[in-house]
Scaffold this motif. Structure first.
Motif, PDB file in Angstrom:
ATOM      1  N   SER A 277      46.421  33.419   6.719  1.00 60.45           N
ATOM      2  CA  SER A 277      46.186  32.321   6.259  1.00 60.45           C
ATOM      3  C   SER A 277      44.603  32.241   5.193  1.00 60.45           C
ATOM      4  N   GLY A 278      44.423  31.380   4.365  1.00 66.20           N
ATOM      5  CA  GLY A 278      42.839  31.329   3.956  1.00 66.20           C
ATOM      6  C   GLY A 278      42.652  32.492   2.653  1.00 66.20           C
ATOM      7  N   GLY A 279      41.659  32.285   2.285  1.00 66.61           N
ATOM      8  CA  GLY A 279      40.995  33.463   1.285  1.00 66.61           C
ATOM      9  C   GLY A 279      41.001  33.044  -0.133  1.00 66.61           C
ATOM     10  N   ASN A 280      41.736  31.877  -0.328  1.00 69.73           N
ATOM     11  CA  ASN A 280      41.946  31.617  -1.870  1.00 69.73           C
ATOM     12  C   ASN A 280      40.793  30.738  -2.241  1.00 69.73           C
ATOM     13  N   HIS A 281      39.880  30.424  -1.600  1.00 71.83           N
ATOM     14  CA  HIS A 281      38.952  29.299  -1.868  1.00 71.83           C
ATOM     15  C   HIS A 281      37.726  29.370  -1.138  1.00 71.83           C
ATOM     16  N   GLU A 282      36.486  29.266  -1.801  1.00 64.12           N
ATOM     17  CA  GLU A 282      35.089  29.552  -0.898  1.00 64.12           C
ATOM     18  C   GLU A 282      34.771  28.335  -0.228  1.00 64.12           C
ATOM     19  N   LYS A 283      35.723  27.015  -0.488  1.00 64.75           N
ATOM     20  CA  LYS A 283      35.122  25.886   0.315  1.00 64.75           C
ATOM     21  C   LYS A 283      36.463  25.707   1.432  1.00 64.75           C
ATOM     22  N   GLN A 284      36.961  26.593   1.817  1.00 60.05           N
ATOM     23  CA  GLN A 284      38.153  26.427   2.824  1.00 60.05           C
ATOM     24  C   GLN A 284      37.365  26.192   4.260  1.00 60.05           C
ATOM     25  N   VAL A 285      38.065  25.411   4.845  1.00 59.10           N
ATOM     26  CA  VAL A 285      37.676  24.950   6.231  1.00 59.10           C
ATOM     27  C   VAL A 285      38.797  25.526   7.357  1.00 59.10           C
ATOM     28  N   ILE A 286      38.162  26.656   7.924  1.00 58.12           N
ATOM     29  CA  ILE A 286      39.063  27.347   9.056  1.00 58.12           C
ATOM     30  C   ILE A 286      38.964  26.807  10.613  1.00 58.12           C
ATOM     31  N   PRO A 287      39.890  26.249  11.293  1.00 56.52           N
ATOM     32  CA  PRO A 287      39.441  25.991  12.614  1.00 56.52           C
ATOM     33  C   PRO A 287      39.639  27.077  13.665  1.00 56.52           C
ATOM     34  N   ARG A 288      38.471  27.851  13.431  1.00 56.03           N
ATOM     35  CA  ARG A 288      38.508  29.170  14.225  1.00 56.03           C
ATOM     36  C   ARG A 288      38.362  28.671  15.681  1.00 56.03           C
ATOM     37  N   HIS A 289      37.872  27.498  15.874  1.00 53.42           N
ATOM     38  CA  HIS A 289      37.742  27.328  17.590  1.00 53.42           C
ATOM     39  C   HIS A 289      38.796  27.286  18.336  1.00 53.42           C
ATOM     40  N   ASN A 290      39.998  27.302  17.791  1.00 56.42           N
ATOM     41  CA  ASN A 290      41.591  27.401  18.536  1.00 56.42           C
ATOM     42  C   ASN A 290      41.734  28.805  18.273  1.00 56.42           C
ATOM     43  N   VAL A 291      41.579  29.895  19.220  1.00 58.78           N
ATOM     44  CA  VAL A 291      42.277  31.114  19.029  1.00 58.78           C
ATOM     45  C   VAL A 291      43.552  31.156  18.412  1.00 58.78           C
ATOM     46  N   ASP A 292      44.386  30.262  18.789  1.00 58.90           N
ATOM     47  CA  ASP A 292      45.685  30.205  18.413  1.00 58.90           C
ATOM     48  C   ASP A 292      46.245  29.712  16.926  1.00 58.90           C
ATOM     49  N   TYR A 293      44.973  29.452  16.239  1.00 58.16           N
ATOM     50  CA  TYR A 293      45.007  28.673  14.950  1.00 58.16           C
ATOM     51  C   TYR A 293      46.211  28.994  14.123  1.00 58.16           C
ATOM     52  N   GLN A 294      46.346  30.467  13.952  1.00 57.76           N
ATOM     53  CA  GLN A 294      47.234  31.154  13.205  1.00 57.76           C
ATOM     54  C   GLN A 294      48.376  31.246  13.742  1.00 57.76           C
ATOM     55  N   VAL A 295      48.550  31.841  15.030  1.00 50.58           N
ATOM     56  CA  VAL A 295      49.915  31.946  15.608  1.00 50.58           C
ATOM     57  C   VAL A 295      50.501  30.584  15.713  1.00 50.58           C
ATOM     58  N   ASP A 296      49.825  29.640  15.878  1.00 54.48           N
ATOM     59  CA  ASP A 296      50.474  28.303  16.106  1.00 54.48           C
ATOM     60  C   ASP A 296      51.494  27.795  14.968  1.00 54.48           C
ATOM     61  N   ILE A 297      50.626  28.445  13.617  1.00 54.70           N
ATOM     62  CA  ILE A 297      51.389  28.090  12.357  1.00 54.70           C
ATOM     63  C   ILE A 297      52.581  29.170  12.089  1.00 54.70           C
ATOM     64  N   ALA A 298      52.525  30.287  12.622  1.00 54.06           N
ATOM     65  CA  ALA A 298      53.758  31.200  12.665  1.00 54.06           C
ATOM     66  C   ALA A 298      54.745  30.384  13.551  1.00 54.06           C
ATOM     67  N   ALA A 299      54.447  30.033  14.815  1.00 53.68           N
ATOM     68  CA  ALA A 299      55.444  29.427  15.517  1.00 53.68           C
ATOM     69  C   ALA A 299      55.940  28.056  14.794  1.00 53.68           C
ATOM     70  N   ARG A 300      55.505  27.404  13.994  1.00 50.70           N
ATOM     71  CA  ARG A 300      55.653  26.209  13.583  1.00 50.70           C
ATOM     72  C   ARG A 300      56.844  26.758  12.372  1.00 50.70           C
ATOM     73  N   ILE A 301      56.273  27.597  11.722  1.00 49.01           N
ATOM     74  CA  ILE A 301      57.237  28.139  10.526  1.00 49.01           C
ATOM     75  C   ILE A 301      58.625  28.470  11.157  1.00 49.01           C
ATOM     76  N   ARG A 302      58.399  29.277  12.186  1.00 45.67           N
ATOM     77  CA  ARG A 302      59.887  29.865  12.825  1.00 45.67           C
ATOM     78  C   ARG A 302      60.356  28.739  13.206  1.00 45.67           C
ATOM     79  N   ALA A 303      59.913  27.892  14.006  1.00 42.26           N
ATOM     80  CA  ALA A 303      60.851  26.649  14.612  1.00 42.26           C
ATOM     81  C   ALA A 303      61.410  25.809  13.405  1.00 42.26           C
ATOM     82  N   GLU A 304      60.841  25.597  12.425  1.00 42.18           N
ATOM     83  CA  GLU A 304      61.332  24.711  11.235  1.00 42.18           C
ATOM     84  C   GLU A 304      62.394  25.587  10.624  1.00 42.18           C
TER      85      GLU A 304
END
Ligand code: FNR
Length: 398
Positions: A277-304
């Motif tokens: 995720s990320g990297g296309n814009h300098e104003k991006q806001v990444i929820p890094r406080h959650n270590v699973d933030y990106q793994v959770d997106i993978a899981a959601r995509i897989r489930a859908e």
């Protein structure tokens, strides 16, 4: 006891991987005119020598103007095949697989290596240090941010050259003995910037609607799939969201866009979606406080995808995976069965967060991470015979 799914083989097309742990691509800014060097040989070999079932060579530019820095890996000429083949031969001698990430940095090209950043007036790599600020290209003439080159809006000829560049580099990768190709469509580099309505303001058939913005990526995937063996896995890495939902922009590339794209990929012969995720814009806001933030997106995509009845696309999870138990649980599918014979299956259709765990920084800290994870999970894995006496043993036995 049965080993966890993490340590069971997986077969994708004709390629069998010993386990579900892959080394994610990592730029080292250590190539010379695009040629891989001894640094890459030792860096990449070190992981496959220590149990990683696939090691993916860093973002490798398909055209001379597609490097992030002048020191990026490249595969725009036949001469660049040899150092890759040397690595592939070694990796194969260890019973493991080698991948390569084919890339074009687009409007984020021609910058300085990270260790040179912040020293001068700008982080742009100018001509005097091997850069090409006048030949940086993108969907529209909008720079990534302050200090970046203003890209030229790519012409029909540029588009042709780019697709041909990917096709020819893919052929060269096959010739080099690489087992897997990944197309880099993440992190604000070329395809990612075309997919986003924030960076792509084109009015031709490559801009505007979702279908138009993904057109260049889809055309490139088709061109690559056509020239690689039918038994070779093809992966695509995307930025699943550009994290601009709260930016005030009317529209941005988000997880829904990625799911829409993902549904189209199996028909094009893509085997796995690598979810970054990320990297296309300098104003991006990444929820890094959650270590699973990106793994959770993978899981959601897989489930859908499963819910939509689409089983043909495996999902790779990446980002902040550093612990054995976390890696284990991401891919665990609870499948029992005799493991005394090598059981090779594709568990598409079974509920897990992801099918593959990709890890980057932990491998820089611990090149033997696969061995450590195996030891922590009580799984026996093969060490190189030369290292036999160093093997981790139960109860710290010496
Ligand atoms: C990266 N990353 C990266 N991603 C990519 O798609 N192509 C690349 O060439 C690189 N280069 C690169 C270099 C270095 C030094 C780092 C640390 C990272 C991103 C990387 O593959 C991975 O997605 C992130 O680092 C998140 O995973 P970890 O590090 O938390 O396991």
């Amino acid at each position: 006891p049965n080993p966890p799914t993490l340590f069971t083989p997986i077969k994708i097309r004709d390629v069998t991987f010993q386990n579900r742990i892959w080394v994610a691509p990592m730029c080292t800014y250590s190539a010379k005119d695009g040629f891989l060097t001894d640094f890459h040989f030792q860096h990449l070999s070190a992981f496959s020598f220590r149990g990683a079932s696939l090691t993916i060579i860093e973002a490798t530019s398909v055209l001379p103007n597609g490097g992030i820095t002048p020191q990026d890996s490249g595969l725009w000429s036949d001469a660049q095949i040899a150092p890759i083949r040397r690595i592939a031969d070694f990796v194969h001698s260890q019973g493991q697989k080698l991948g390569i990430q084919l890339a074009h940095a687009g409007r984020k090209a021609s910058t300085l290596a990270p260790w040179l950043v912040g020293r001068g007036e700008s982080d742009l790599a100018t001509e005097d240090v091997g850069g090409w600020p006048a030949d940086v290209m993108g969907p529209s003439a909008i720079p990534w941010g302050k200090g970046y080159a203003t890209p030229r809006e790519m012409t029909a000829q540029d588009i042709k050259d780019l697709i041909n560049g990917f096709r020819d580099a893919a052929k060269r990768a096959v010739e080099a003995g690489v087992d897997v190709i990944e197309i880099h469509a993440a992190h604000g580099y070329l395809f990612c910037s075309w997919m986003s309505p924030i960076s792509n303001k084109r009015t031709d058939q490559y801009g505007g609607s979702f279908e138009n913005r993904i057109r260049l990526l889809l055309e490139t995937i088709k061109a690559v799939r056509e020239v690689i063996p039918s038994g070779m896995p093809l992966l695509v890495r995307v930025s699943s969201t550009e994290w601009m939902e709260n930016s005030g922009e009317p529209e941005s590339w988000d997880v829904e866009s990625t799911i829409r794209l993902a549904k189209l990929l199996p028909a094009l012969g893509v085997d796995l979606l690598d979810v970054s995720s990320g990297g296309n814009h300098e104003k991006q806001v990444i929820p890094r406080h959650n270590v699973d933030y990106q793994v959770d997106i993978a899981a959601r995509i897989r489930a859908e995808l499963l819910e939509a009845g689409i089983k043909g696309l495996l999902i790779g999870a990446v980002g902040l995976i550093t612990e054995a138990e976390a890696a284990k649980s991401i891919v665990e599918n609870g499948k029992e069965g005799p493991r005394d014979q090598v059981e090779i299956e594709n568990e598409r259709g079974v509920k897990t967060k992801a099918d593959i765990v990709l890890v980057a920084r932990q491998f820089l800290r611990e090149p033997e991470w696969v061995f450590r994870v195996a030891y922590k999970l009580g799984v026996e894995v093969k060490w190189p015979i030369q290292y036999h006496r160093g093997q981790f043993r139960k109860d710290g036995e010496l």
